[in-house]
Write a protein that holds these residues in place. Structure first.
Motif, PDB file in Angstrom:
ATOM      1  N   GLU A   1     -74.131  22.697   9.300  1.00 61.33           N
ATOM      2  CA  GLU A   1     -72.994  21.920   9.806  1.00 61.33           C
ATOM      3  C   GLU A   1     -73.040  20.535   9.181  1.00 61.33           C
ATOM      4  OE1 GLU A   1     -72.678  21.920  14.030  1.00 61.33           O
ATOM      5  OE2 GLU A   1     -73.220  24.042  14.206  1.00 61.33           O
ATOM      6  N   ALA A   2     -71.952  20.156   8.547  1.00 63.68           N
ATOM      7  CA  ALA A   2     -71.921  18.914   7.769  1.00 63.68           C
ATOM      8  C   ALA A   2     -72.244  17.688   8.611  1.00 63.68           C
ATOM      9  CB  ALA A   2     -70.559  18.748   7.098  1.00 63.68           C
ATOM     10  N   ASP A   3     -71.771  17.655   9.871  1.00 66.16           N
ATOM     11  CA  ASP A   3     -71.985  16.468  10.699  1.00 66.16           C
ATOM     12  C   ASP A   3     -73.378  16.412  11.318  1.00 66.16           C
ATOM     13  OD1 ASP A   3     -71.719  18.523  12.478  1.00 66.16           O
ATOM     14  OD2 ASP A   3     -70.008  17.685  13.563  1.00 66.16           O
ATOM     15  N   ARG A   4     -74.224  17.419  11.030  1.00 72.80           N
ATOM     16  CA  ARG A   4     -75.582  17.403  11.559  1.00 72.80           C
ATOM     17  C   ARG A   4     -76.590  16.763  10.597  1.00 72.80           C
ATOM     18  NH1 ARG A   4     -76.707  20.962  15.675  1.00 72.80           N
ATOM     19  NH2 ARG A   4     -78.713  19.844  15.706  1.00 72.80           N
ATOM     20  N   ILE A   5     -76.165  16.409   9.393  1.00 71.38           N
ATOM     21  CA  ILE A   5     -77.070  15.801   8.419  1.00 71.38           C
ATOM     22  C   ILE A   5     -77.153  14.292   8.692  1.00 71.38           C
ATOM     23  CG2 ILE A   5     -77.557  15.412   5.982  1.00 71.38           C
ATOM     24  CD1 ILE A   5     -75.857  17.839   5.337  1.00 71.38           C
ATOM     25  N   PRO A   6     -78.328  13.755   9.019  1.00 75.22           N
ATOM     26  CA  PRO A   6     -78.451  12.308   9.262  1.00 75.22           C
ATOM     27  C   PRO A   6     -78.090  11.524   7.993  1.00 75.22           C
ATOM     28  CG  PRO A   6     -80.374  13.477  10.096  1.00 75.22           C
ATOM     29  CD  PRO A   6     -79.597  14.465   9.271  1.00 75.22           C
ATOM     30  N   PRO A   7     -77.346  10.432   8.130  1.00 80.08           N
ATOM     31  CA  PRO A   7     -76.885   9.681   6.943  1.00 80.08           C
ATOM     32  C   PRO A   7     -78.005   9.107   6.092  1.00 80.08           C
ATOM     33  CG  PRO A   7     -76.455   8.459   8.983  1.00 80.08           C
ATOM     34  CD  PRO A   7     -76.864   9.829   9.387  1.00 80.08           C
ATOM     35  N   TYR A   8     -79.188   8.833   6.677  1.00 78.88           N
ATOM     36  CA  TYR A   8     -80.251   8.223   5.891  1.00 78.88           C
ATOM     37  C   TYR A   8     -80.896   9.202   4.910  1.00 78.88           C
ATOM     38  CZ  TYR A   8     -82.777  10.098   9.982  1.00 78.88           C
ATOM     39  OH  TYR A   8     -83.234  10.899  11.003  1.00 78.88           O
ATOM     40  N   TYR A   9     -80.490  10.472   4.950  1.00 76.89           N
ATOM     41  CA  TYR A   9     -80.990  11.430   3.961  1.00 76.89           C
ATOM     42  C   TYR A   9     -80.231  11.320   2.634  1.00 76.89           C
ATOM     43  CZ  TYR A   9     -84.348  14.096   6.704  1.00 76.89           C
ATOM     44  OH  TYR A   9     -85.467  14.475   7.413  1.00 76.89           O
ATOM     45  N   PHE A  10     -79.012  10.803   2.668  1.00 78.74           N
ATOM     46  CA  PHE A  10     -78.185  10.756   1.464  1.00 78.74           C
ATOM     47  C   PHE A  10     -78.641   9.657   0.500  1.00 78.74           C
ATOM     48  CE2 PHE A  10     -75.102  12.611   4.543  1.00 78.74           C
ATOM     49  CZ  PHE A  10     -74.970  13.840   3.912  1.00 78.74           C
ATOM     50  N   GLU A  11     -78.565   9.953  -0.803  1.00 79.46           N
ATOM     51  CA  GLU A  11     -78.960   8.986  -1.828  1.00 79.46           C
ATOM     52  C   GLU A  11     -77.800   8.638  -2.754  1.00 79.46           C
ATOM     53  OE1 GLU A  11     -82.556  10.562  -3.729  1.00 79.46           O
ATOM     54  OE2 GLU A  11     -83.619   8.815  -2.925  1.00 79.46           O
ATOM     55  N   THR A  12     -77.526   9.500  -3.748  1.00 74.44           N
ATOM     56  CA  THR A  12     -76.556   9.173  -4.785  1.00 74.44           C
ATOM     57  C   THR A  12     -75.459  10.232  -4.872  1.00 74.44           C
ATOM     58  OG1 THR A  12     -78.337   8.162  -6.072  1.00 74.44           O
ATOM     59  CG2 THR A  12     -76.275   8.609  -7.228  1.00 74.44           C
ATOM     60  N   PRO A  13     -74.180   9.813  -4.872  1.00 75.34           N
ATOM     61  CA  PRO A  13     -73.085  10.787  -4.956  1.00 75.34           C
ATOM     62  C   PRO A  13     -72.706  11.100  -6.408  1.00 75.34           C
ATOM     63  CG  PRO A  13     -72.194   8.613  -4.534  1.00 75.34           C
ATOM     64  CD  PRO A  13     -73.688   8.447  -4.603  1.00 75.34           C
TER      65      PRO A  13
ATOM     66  N   ALA B   1     -71.709  22.186   5.124  1.00 76.10           N
ATOM     67  CA  ALA B   1     -72.142  21.579   3.860  1.00 76.10           C
ATOM     68  C   ALA B   1     -73.098  22.563   3.214  1.00 76.10           C
ATOM     69  CB  ALA B   1     -72.844  20.251   4.100  1.00 76.10           C
ATOM     70  N   ALA B   2     -73.030  22.675   1.900  1.00 77.09           N
ATOM     71  CA  ALA B   2     -73.937  23.565   1.178  1.00 77.09           C
ATOM     72  C   ALA B   2     -75.173  22.781   0.761  1.00 77.09           C
ATOM     73  CB  ALA B   2     -73.235  24.145  -0.052  1.00 77.09           C
ATOM     74  N   LEU B   3     -76.352  23.265   1.136  1.00 78.19           N
ATOM     75  CA  LEU B   3     -77.596  22.636   0.700  1.00 78.19           C
ATOM     76  C   LEU B   3     -78.054  23.333  -0.571  1.00 78.19           C
ATOM     77  CD1 LEU B   3     -79.623  22.050   3.986  1.00 78.19           C
ATOM     78  CD2 LEU B   3     -78.120  20.484   2.756  1.00 78.19           C
ATOM     79  N   ALA B   4     -78.386  22.537  -1.587  1.00 83.18           N
ATOM     80  CA  ALA B   4     -78.714  23.101  -2.893  1.00 83.18           C
ATOM     81  C   ALA B   4     -79.899  22.390  -3.512  1.00 83.18           C
ATOM     82  CB  ALA B   4     -77.500  23.007  -3.827  1.00 83.18           C
TER      83      ALA B   4
ATOM     84  N   ALA C   1     -76.616  17.949  -1.068  1.00 85.09           N
ATOM     85  CA  ALA C   1     -75.586  18.512  -0.198  1.00 85.09           C
ATOM     86  C   ALA C   1     -74.273  18.540  -0.964  1.00 85.09           C
ATOM     87  CB  ALA C   1     -75.439  17.672   1.072  1.00 85.09           C
ATOM     88  N   VAL C   2     -73.599  19.686  -0.958  1.00 84.91           N
ATOM     89  CA  VAL C   2     -72.271  19.808  -1.564  1.00 84.91           C
ATOM     90  C   VAL C   2     -71.259  19.712  -0.433  1.00 84.91           C
ATOM     91  CG1 VAL C   2     -70.712  21.252  -2.907  1.00 84.91           C
ATOM     92  CG2 VAL C   2     -73.170  21.241  -3.432  1.00 84.91           C
ATOM     93  N   LEU C   3     -70.401  18.700  -0.502  1.00 83.09           N
ATOM     94  CA  LEU C   3     -69.451  18.397   0.567  1.00 83.09           C
ATOM     95  C   LEU C   3     -68.026  18.388   0.022  1.00 83.09           C
ATOM     96  CD1 LEU C   3     -71.523  15.353   1.814  1.00 83.09           C
ATOM     97  CD2 LEU C   3     -71.372  17.513   3.034  1.00 83.09           C
ATOM     98  N   VAL C   4     -67.059  18.556   0.927  1.00 84.47           N
ATOM     99  CA  VAL C   4     -65.648  18.519   0.549  1.00 84.47           C
ATOM    100  C   VAL C   4     -65.090  17.127   0.792  1.00 84.47           C
ATOM    101  CG1 VAL C   4     -63.358  19.454   1.023  1.00 84.47           C
ATOM    102  CG2 VAL C   4     -65.346  20.949   1.110  1.00 84.47           C
ATOM    103  N   LEU C   5     -64.392  16.582  -0.222  1.00 85.41           N
ATOM    104  CA  LEU C   5     -63.694  15.304  -0.094  1.00 85.41           C
ATOM    105  C   LEU C   5     -62.298  15.490  -0.678  1.00 85.41           C
ATOM    106  CD1 LEU C   5     -63.672  12.302   0.646  1.00 85.41           C
ATOM    107  CD2 LEU C   5     -64.549  11.815  -1.643  1.00 85.41           C
ATOM    108  N   ASP C   6     -61.298  15.578   0.200  1.00 88.22           N
ATOM    109  CA  ASP C   6     -59.925  15.868  -0.231  1.00 88.22           C
ATOM    110  C   ASP C   6     -59.913  17.165  -1.036  1.00 88.22           C
ATOM    111  OD1 ASP C   6     -59.056  13.561   1.059  1.00 88.22           O
ATOM    112  OD2 ASP C   6     -59.377  12.315  -0.704  1.00 88.22           O
TER     113      ASP C   6
END
Length: 327
Positions: free
Chosen positions: A98-110, A136-139, A151-156
């Motif tokens: 679930e995309a909203d279950r990933i804590p934001p501090y795990y994200f680095e570079t888009p 979200a797809a974890l890869a 994480a592969v996420l949808v944006l628009d």
């Protein structure tokens, strides 16, 4: 135009989606050079031989992995490329969360993912599936000689790949001194909560990131302009004097058949083989990157050397940044 990082494919079960990975962010920091104030000579980073004290030409510098004290294995650029060819050209999806279950501090570079030739249908399939399921797809992906969880996420209408920190890189919160949970335990009154909520409501706005500016950078540029206008400049004392290759993309022929085969291989509903699949893939990547050694050593995930930042030449602002109104 976003810079192309590499061309490869998203591995989605048996589905292969040709994609191009492009940078989605840039460093807008001002670039300052080091100077010797006594004679205005440039001060740079020296590549010095620690034994002789002499400067070493970059052509003679190689990368070595110390597997025992004083014992090294040398790795060439070809070693990094051939360590795991598939990993360096594939966004290997291993699970969905679930995309909203990933804590934001795990994200680095888009990074932006763009469909390559014959990749439109598979790209749209993955995008709309993630959108409808809220997942979200974890890869696993290798970028700049380092493997990342991503994480592969949808944006628009786009798919965004965001590299993530490994679990061992996130520090625990156990040592933080935090107020007790709940309003009463923390000494916060209902009236204070009510007033704070009114303030939040009053300051509420639609998400508009272009409304915010780096005013500190603008102020620094203003001071630089003032020094130039006042003639407070110095003349620098002169110092003594390709295509990475395209991975052949596979055609996405019968999407439904590939999806059915993928589900069948994972035990019908995909749950039975989920844990083992996740466990095997990182292990393979770990073994591939482990260098040969005289004695067996415990493999460890190391951080790659920090990438040297290259900031584009600073542009002088045409207008002063607008000040945000305060509540």
């Amino acid at each position: 135009m976003p810079r192309v990082i590499w061309k490869g494919a998203i591995s989605f079960g048996l589905v292969n989606i040709p994609v191009v990975l492009k940078a989605a962010a840039r460093d807008n920091a001002l670039d300052f050079d080091w100077l010797d104030e006594r004679d205005m000579s440039p001060v740079g980073y020296q590549r010095v031989n620690k034994r002789t004290g002499k400067t070493v030409d970059k052509d003679h510098i190689v990368k070595g992995y110390q597997y025992e004290k004083g014992e090294y294995v040398l790795l060439s650029p070809e070693d990094f490329r051939q360590a795991n060819v598939e990993a360096t050209q594939t966004v290997d999806i291993v699970s969905f969360v679930e995309a909203d279950r990933i804590p934001p501090y795990y994200f680095e570079t888009p990074y932006y993912l763009e469909p390559d030739k014959r990749g439109d249908k598979g790209y749209a399939l993955l995008r709309e599936t993630l959108r409808q399921t809220g997942r979200a797809a974890l890869a696993l992906v290798v970028i700049h000689n380092r493997q990342h969880l991503a994480a592969v996420l949808v944006l628009d209408q786009a798919l965004v790949l965001n590299t993530m920190r490994w679990a061992e890189e996130v520090l625990p919160m156990d040592d933080l001194r935090l107020p007790a949970g709940g309003t009463k335990s923390a000494g916060v009154s209902p009236r204070e909560i009510e007033m704070a909520a009114r303030l939040v409501e009053d300051m509420q706005e639609d998400w508009s990131p272009e409304a915010y500016r780096d005013t500190y950078r603008d102020d620094l540029l203003k001071r630089i302009e003032e020094k130039i206008s006042a003639g407070k400049t110095h003349v620098l004392t002169p110092a003594d004097a390709g295509d990475t290759g395209t991975r052949k993309s596979a055609d996405v022929i019968d999407m439904m058949a590939l999806l059915k085969q993928s589900i069948a291989q994972r035990g019908g509903d995909g749950k039975a083989a989920g844990k083992s699949a996740k466990a095997e893939k990182p292990e393979k990547a770990e073994k591939a990157e482990k260098p040969a050694a005289k004695k067996s050593t415990k493999a460890s995930t190391k951080r790659a050397p920090a990438k040297k930042k290259t900031a584009a030449s600073a542009k002088r602002p045409a207008t002063k940044a607008a000040q945000r109104k305060t509540a």
